[in-house]
Structure formats: C-alpha cells, structure tokens
Design a protein around this motif. Structure first.
Motif, mmCIF file in Angstrom:
data_model
loop_
_atom_site.group_PDB
_atom_site.id
_atom_site.type_symbol
_atom_site.label_atom_id
_atom_site.label_comp_id
_atom_site.label_asym_id
_atom_site.label_seq_id
_atom_site.Cartn_x
_atom_site.Cartn_y
_atom_site.Cartn_z
ATOM 1 N N SER A 95 52.832 38.408 42.042
ATOM 2 C CA SER A 95 51.879 39.169 42.614
ATOM 3 C C SER A 95 51.777 40.590 41.734
ATOM 4 C CB SER A 95 52.329 39.836 44.209
ATOM 5 O OG SER A 95 52.274 38.550 45.072
ATOM 6 N N ALA A 96 52.739 41.212 41.673
ATOM 7 C CA ALA A 96 52.569 42.336 40.735
ATOM 8 C C ALA A 96 52.122 42.227 39.299
ATOM 9 C CB ALA A 96 54.238 42.998 40.767
ATOM 10 N N VAL A 97 52.541 41.137 38.909
ATOM 11 C CA VAL A 97 52.057 40.698 37.162
ATOM 12 C C VAL A 97 50.530 40.406 37.376
ATOM 13 C CG1 VAL A 97 52.473 39.254 35.324
ATOM 14 C CG2 VAL A 97 54.392 40.226 36.705
ATOM 15 N N ALA A 98 50.072 39.540 38.286
ATOM 16 C CA ALA A 98 48.707 39.099 38.447
ATOM 17 C C ALA A 98 47.825 40.506 38.693
ATOM 18 C CB ALA A 98 48.725 38.009 39.615
ATOM 19 N N ILE A 99 48.193 41.359 39.607
ATOM 20 C CA ILE A 99 47.541 42.364 40.014
ATOM 21 C C ILE A 99 47.372 43.565 38.873
ATOM 22 C CG2 ILE A 99 47.755 44.601 41.213
ATOM 23 C CD1 ILE A 99 49.051 42.974 43.508
ATOM 24 N N ALA A 100 48.522 43.375 38.041
ATOM 25 C CA ALA A 100 48.440 44.356 36.566
ATOM 26 C C ALA A 100 47.438 43.913 36.034
ATOM 27 C CB ALA A 100 49.929 44.379 36.000
ATOM 28 N N ALA A 101 47.519 42.411 35.751
ATOM 29 C CA ALA A 101 46.498 41.694 34.733
ATOM 30 C C ALA A 101 44.981 41.956 35.386
ATOM 31 C CB ALA A 101 46.689 40.142 34.724
ATOM 32 N N GLY A 102 44.914 41.943 36.510
ATOM 33 C CA GLY A 102 43.614 42.369 37.182
ATOM 34 C C GLY A 102 43.219 43.752 36.876
ATOM 35 N N ARG A 114 41.290 44.904 22.521
ATOM 36 C CA ARG A 114 41.860 43.344 21.817
ATOM 37 C C ARG A 114 43.141 43.240 22.517
ATOM 38 N NH1 ARG A 114 42.479 41.634 15.709
ATOM 39 N NH2 ARG A 114 43.526 39.398 15.865
ATOM 40 N N THR A 115 44.117 44.426 22.479
ATOM 41 C CA THR A 115 45.311 44.431 22.952
ATOM 42 C C THR A 115 45.552 44.246 24.536
ATOM 43 O OG1 THR A 115 46.102 45.795 21.473
ATOM 44 C CG2 THR A 115 47.338 45.778 23.308
ATOM 45 N N LYS A 116 44.285 44.893 25.068
ATOM 46 C CA LYS A 116 44.140 44.679 26.471
ATOM 47 C C LYS A 116 43.920 43.010 27.055
ATOM 48 C CE LYS A 116 42.352 49.287 27.328
ATOM 49 N NZ LYS A 116 41.167 50.282 27.862
ATOM 50 N N ILE A 117 43.116 42.370 26.203
ATOM 51 C CA ILE A 117 42.973 41.178 26.403
ATOM 52 C C ILE A 117 44.221 40.261 26.215
ATOM 53 C CG2 ILE A 117 41.623 39.101 25.570
ATOM 54 C CD1 ILE A 117 39.936 40.769 27.663
ATOM 55 N N ALA A 118 44.691 40.635 25.225
ATOM 56 C CA ALA A 118 46.119 39.814 24.774
ATOM 57 C C ALA A 118 46.929 39.987 26.100
ATOM 58 C CB ALA A 118 46.482 40.142 23.566
ATOM 59 N N THR A 119 47.268 41.015 26.415
ATOM 60 C CA THR A 119 48.251 41.438 27.469
ATOM 61 C C THR A 119 47.634 40.922 28.659
ATOM 62 O OG1 THR A 119 48.578 43.648 26.506
ATOM 63 C CG2 THR A 119 49.257 43.306 28.667
ATOM 64 N N TYR A 120 46.335 40.846 29.084
ATOM 65 C CA TYR A 120 45.808 40.170 30.185
ATOM 66 C C TYR A 120 46.329 38.794 30.343
ATOM 67 C CZ TYR A 120 42.168 37.817 33.138
ATOM 68 O OH TYR A 120 41.565 37.078 33.859
ATOM 69 N N PHE A 121 45.861 37.978 29.218
ATOM 70 C CA PHE A 121 46.281 36.503 29.329
ATOM 71 C C PHE A 121 47.823 36.270 29.377
ATOM 72 C CE2 PHE A 121 41.915 36.160 27.392
ATOM 73 C CZ PHE A 121 41.732 35.114 28.288
ATOM 74 N N THR A 122 48.461 37.358 28.712
ATOM 75 C CA THR A 122 50.018 37.105 28.800
ATOM 76 C C THR A 122 50.684 37.424 30.214
ATOM 77 O OG1 THR A 122 50.342 37.906 26.382
ATOM 78 C CG2 THR A 122 52.270 37.986 27.970
ATOM 79 N N LEU A 123 50.209 38.132 30.716
ATOM 80 C CA LEU A 123 50.587 38.475 32.135
ATOM 81 C C LEU A 123 50.141 37.596 33.248
ATOM 82 C CD1 LEU A 123 49.837 42.423 32.460
ATOM 83 C CD2 LEU A 123 51.992 41.319 32.157
ATOM 84 N N ASN A 124 48.895 37.025 32.831
ATOM 85 C CA ASN A 124 48.496 35.893 33.936
ATOM 86 C C ASN A 124 49.438 34.667 33.717
ATOM 87 O OD1 ASN A 124 46.277 37.029 35.003
ATOM 88 N ND2 ASN A 124 44.854 36.548 33.820
ATOM 89 N N PHE A 125 49.830 34.338 32.532
ATOM 90 C CA PHE A 125 50.502 33.232 32.188
ATOM 91 C C PHE A 125 52.230 33.548 32.702
ATOM 92 C CE2 PHE A 125 54.215 31.402 29.689
ATOM 93 C CZ PHE A 125 53.658 29.887 29.629
ATOM 94 N N ILE A 126 52.468 34.628 32.632
ATOM 95 C CA ILE A 126 54.105 35.018 33.171
ATOM 96 C C ILE A 126 53.987 34.908 34.789
ATOM 97 C CG2 ILE A 126 55.408 36.792 33.695
ATOM 98 C CD1 ILE A 126 54.817 37.842 30.889
ATOM 99 N N SER A 127 52.639 35.309 35.276
ATOM 100 C CA SER A 127 52.370 35.438 36.709
ATOM 101 C C SER A 127 52.629 33.800 37.399
ATOM 102 C CB SER A 127 51.071 35.898 37.439
ATOM 103 O OG SER A 127 51.016 35.738 38.619
#
Length: 304
Positions: A62-69, A98-111
């Motif tokens: 939940s925490a990681v998905a919210i951060a990505a959100g 660009r870094t934000k988008i990369a982090t977004y996809f990474t966090l979603n994968f982790i979630s």
C-alpha cells in the motif's frame, strides 16, 4: 563539510520525499496497523499483528503504491502546481520528470511484487489499485465531482485490503469507512476552492471552475451534514469507547468549518479549512486506540 555534489544529492532526495509526501504515507501506515489492532482483529495481541508477515506485506505494498501515485499525480499536475504551490513546486522540480517516471514504474513493480507474496488475489487487487490511480491522474481528475469522488475512494482503498485480509466485514467497519470517506471528500472539495487559480489557468474542469464557488460551498455543506449524521449514528448505534469524545470534537469542528466556509473567499482562508479537515483526519488516526482503552491500560500496567 559536504561537497556540492553531495548537497545536491540530499536536496534531490528531500525533493523526492516531498513529491511522494512521505509524512502522509507514514500516517496511513500507522492508521492501517491501528485499525488492524483495534477494529479488525481486537482479539489479537500487538506482537501477533506486528510479526504478521502477510499484514506487513499488504501495508508495504500500500505504502509503495501510494508513493507511486503521488509521483504520477505530481507529474500530471506540474504546471498547475507551479501556479498554486510555487515554493513546493520549485523544490519538486529538483528531480527531473524522467527520474520521476522511472521511479514511478519501479515503485509500482515493487508494490505488486510484494503483494504477490501474500496471494494472487492481493496481486490483482494492487494491480487494479495502481491502474485506478493512474486513470484518475490522467483522466478522471479533470472531471468535476467524479474526480473528487474517485480521489476520496482511492484514499481509503488500501484499508479495504486489510479488511479483506482479516475477513472482518462487520457493519461498523463500513460506517467508519463512510465517515473517513466523507472527511476526505470534503477536503477534496476545499482543495478545489483553494487551487481555483491554477485550475482555471490549466483548464481543469473542477466544480468551482464549472459551476462557481457557491455550488462548491453547497456541496461541502451537504457532505459535512451527512458526515455529522454518520458520526451521530456511529456514536449511538455502536460502542466507540472513549473515541466518542473524538467524534464529538469532529462534529464541533465540522460545524465550525461550515460557518467559516461562507465567509471564506481567499486562498489563505481555504487553506485554513483544508488544515482543519487534515487535523480531524490525522487526530482520528491517533484516536483509534481509544476504541478499547482497556488494552492500553493493561499494557501500561504490565510495563510498570
């Protein structure tokens, strides 16, 4: 002494923390654990809940998905935030898009990877939740009323993962959820009033932009009235322990907010109302243990 490169790294790290609103996520994590202990599984001990690896996985997912959100929301709202929150926006811009988008996809994968540790159903749940956040940020956010409803629903969705995990679907759970949903919805309506300048500039079709401040204030009043009725129902129909004092205070603050609302017409005044709603929500999280004060007293006694 830190070098210039090291200072820039820490500034960017702080910027990313600002983008993902780490303080909000911490409150949500605390709320999930307190809800698990005092509402969903009151018969289980503190250590049983803390050491439950599946619960931990759901909370982390939940925490990681919210951060990505928060990141994808910040990505789409970058221009609007530059108008509404210039200081915070400048801090957020230390991290490239660009870094934000990369982090977004990474966090979603982790979630979803963490969620899959619990079950396939949890994997599907968080995959749908992640898609819902993206769809809201990309499309629904600019639709009046529907965007507000969706935002409030997404905010309480992580708690349903915990509800389903414990299999506790007692009616009191849904009444608590309805109360929280209404508080968040009111806050969303107030944020639209607060951010009307940026919404106008970026063509966001929010309620104040499309129908005017009067209609927006009417919806806030209606939502606050329903929230008060839900609170009264909760107090009279269920055993809320000493948390009833929190609910009494919430009723008072909601009435106060509505009275102030009709005198408000500037951003600082709407920001005050926004903070009042935030205070009600956050204080509600830390009031959850008051539902069963005996547990707290017994633990204090053991320590002494």
């Amino acid at each position: 002494m830190l070098s210039r490169k090291q200072k820039l790294f820490f500034y960017k790290l702080f910027s990313l923390f600002s983008v993902v609103r780490g303080y909000n996520i911490l409150i949500i994590v605390i709320a999930q654990y307190l809800a698990a202990r005092y509402i969903l599984a009151p018969k289980e001990g503190f250590m049983e809940i803390i050491l439950d690896t599946h619960l931990l996985a759901l909370v982390l997912a939940s925490a990681v998905a919210i951060a990505a959100g928060y990141i994808i929301n910040n990505f789409y709202d970058a221009e609007k935030d530059l108008i509404n929150r210039p200081k915070k926006s400048m801090l957020d811009r230390l991290v490239s898009q660009r870094t934000k988008i990369a982090t977004y996809f990474t966090l979603n994968f982790i979630s979803v990877a963490i969620a899959s540790f619990v079950s396939f159903n949890a994997f599907i749940f968080f995959s749908a939740y992640i898609f819902g956040i993206w769809f809201y940020s990309h499309k629904l956010k600019k639709i009046p009323f529907l965007g507000n409803l969706t935002s409030a629903m997404l905010a309480i969705t992580p708690f349903f993962a915990i509800f389903i995990y414990y299999g506790n679907l007692h009616s009191v759970i849904f009444v608590h959820a309805a109360f929280l949903f209404l508080l968040i919805l009111i806050r969303e309506f107030i944020k639209d009033l607060e951010n009307i300048k940026g919404d106008l500039a970026q063509n966001y079709k929010t309620i104040p932009v499309m129908y005017g401040e009067k209609v927006s204030k009417g919806l806030i009043t209606l939502s606050a009235s329903i929230a008060i009725l839900v609170t009264i129902f909760l107090i009279t129909q269920y055993d809320t322990g000493y948390m009833r004092f929190y609910f009494y205070g919430s009723i008072g603050l909601l009435i106060f907010s509505v009275l102030i609302l009709y005198r408000a017409n500037t951003k600082p005044q709407y920001l005050l109302l926004h903070n009042v709603l935030k205070f009600i929500i956050v204080s509600g999280v830390f009031s959850i243990p008051l539902l069963n004060i005996d547990v707290i007293l017994n633990n204090i006694t053991r320590v002494l």
